[in-house]
Design a protein around this motif. Structure first.
Motif, PDB file in Angstrom:
ATOM      1  N   TYR A  90       0.788  -1.226   0.000  1.00 32.42           N
ATOM      2  CA  TYR A  90       0.000   0.000   0.000  1.00 32.42           C
ATOM      3  C   TYR A  90       0.824   1.281   0.000  1.00 32.42           C
ATOM      4  O   TYR A  90       0.355   2.303  -0.498  1.00 32.42           O
ATOM      5  N   CYS A  91       2.009   1.252   0.548  1.00 31.09           N
ATOM      6  CA  CYS A  91       2.753   2.496   0.729  1.00 31.09           C
ATOM      7  C   CYS A  91       3.962   2.615  -0.190  1.00 31.09           C
ATOM      8  O   CYS A  91       4.406   3.716  -0.464  1.00 31.09           O
ATOM      9  N   ARG A  92       4.485   1.499  -0.647  1.00 33.35           N
ATOM     10  CA  ARG A  92       5.690   1.546  -1.471  1.00 33.35           C
ATOM     11  C   ARG A  92       5.436   1.020  -2.874  1.00 33.35           C
ATOM     12  O   ARG A  92       6.339   0.988  -3.689  1.00 33.35           O
ATOM     13  N   GLU A  93       4.189   0.584  -3.124  1.00 36.68           N
ATOM     14  CA  GLU A  93       3.777   0.098  -4.440  1.00 36.68           C
ATOM     15  C   GLU A  93       4.719  -0.968  -4.992  1.00 36.68           C
ATOM     16  O   GLU A  93       5.117  -0.944  -6.152  1.00 36.68           O
ATOM     17  N   ASP A  94       5.080  -1.916  -4.162  1.00 35.77           N
ATOM     18  CA  ASP A  94       5.973  -3.001  -4.531  1.00 35.77           C
ATOM     19  C   ASP A  94       5.254  -4.327  -4.288  1.00 35.77           C
ATOM     20  O   ASP A  94       5.443  -4.980  -3.266  1.00 35.77           O
ATOM     21  N   ALA A  98       5.598  -7.509  -1.524  1.00 36.03           N
ATOM     22  CA  ALA A  98       4.437  -7.781  -0.671  1.00 36.03           C
ATOM     23  C   ALA A  98       4.041  -9.253  -0.769  1.00 36.03           C
ATOM     24  O   ALA A  98       3.780  -9.900   0.252  1.00 36.03           O
ATOM     25  N   ILE A  99       4.025  -9.784  -1.980  1.00 40.27           N
ATOM     26  CA  ILE A  99       3.674 -11.196  -2.172  1.00 40.27           C
ATOM     27  C   ILE A  99       4.636 -12.084  -1.405  1.00 40.27           C
ATOM     28  O   ILE A  99       4.219 -13.033  -0.722  1.00 40.27           O
ATOM     29  N   HIS A 100       5.931 -11.791  -1.497  1.00 42.11           N
ATOM     30  CA  HIS A 100       6.924 -12.581  -0.757  1.00 42.11           C
ATOM     31  C   HIS A 100       6.632 -12.546   0.749  1.00 42.11           C
ATOM     32  O   HIS A 100       6.679 -13.589   1.418  1.00 42.11           O
ATOM     33  N   CYS A 101       6.331 -11.372   1.274  1.00 36.90           N
ATOM     34  CA  CYS A 101       6.046 -11.239   2.710  1.00 36.90           C
ATOM     35  C   CYS A 101       4.799 -12.023   3.101  1.00 36.90           C
ATOM     36  O   CYS A 101       4.792 -12.728   4.117  1.00 36.90           O
TER      37      CYS A 101
END
Length: 133
Positions: A90-94, A98-101
């Motif tokens: 949501y904040c870094r548009e990555d 995010a999927i990895h996390c």
């Protein structure tokens, strides 16, 4: 810093992230991991407070630094992986990070499908996969 800050503020996504992090029960999160030392618990609490403050001030890179420090102390802490994923999405548009996390949270929760962090990670991962088609 965020391209679509107004979208996040009006949609409630940013507010949700701050709310979620401020209201996660850190005692439950820490108790569910393998036993560590009291000093580890104290260090995590300090880093968590710094991350929460950075989030409230919209300093995403700083917040992520503190999540990474938490993960250095306790690499299996699902709360930190989940919050890092939400920040990345949501904040870094990555979305890739995010999927990895989110996948890490799901893997760490294993068979406990009812775990709140696993449920949130699955929901967020599902939304990302829907967007990607």
């Amino acid at each position: 810093m965020i391209k679509n800050l107004n979208f996040f503020l009006t949609s409630g996504s940013l507010s949700f992230i701050v709310f979620l992090y401020m209201h996660v029960n850190v005692e439950t999160a820490l108790d569910s991991r393998p036993l560590g030392t009291q000093s580890e618990h104290s260090i995590i609490r300090v880093y968590r407070r710094h991350a929460a403050r950075a989030i409230s001030e919209e300093r995403w890179e700083v917040a992520e630094i503190f999540f990474d420090r938490i993960l250095d102390v306790s690499p299996d802490l699902t709360e930190a992986w989940l919050m890092k994923g939400l920040l990345r999405q949501y904040c870094r548009e990555d979305d890739h990070a995010a999927i990895h996390c989110y996948q890490k949270v799901i893997k760490l929760c294993g068979e406990d499908v009812a775990h709140p962090h696993a449920r949130r990670a699955r929901a967020s991962l599902g939304r990302l996969m829907t967007v990607w088609g």
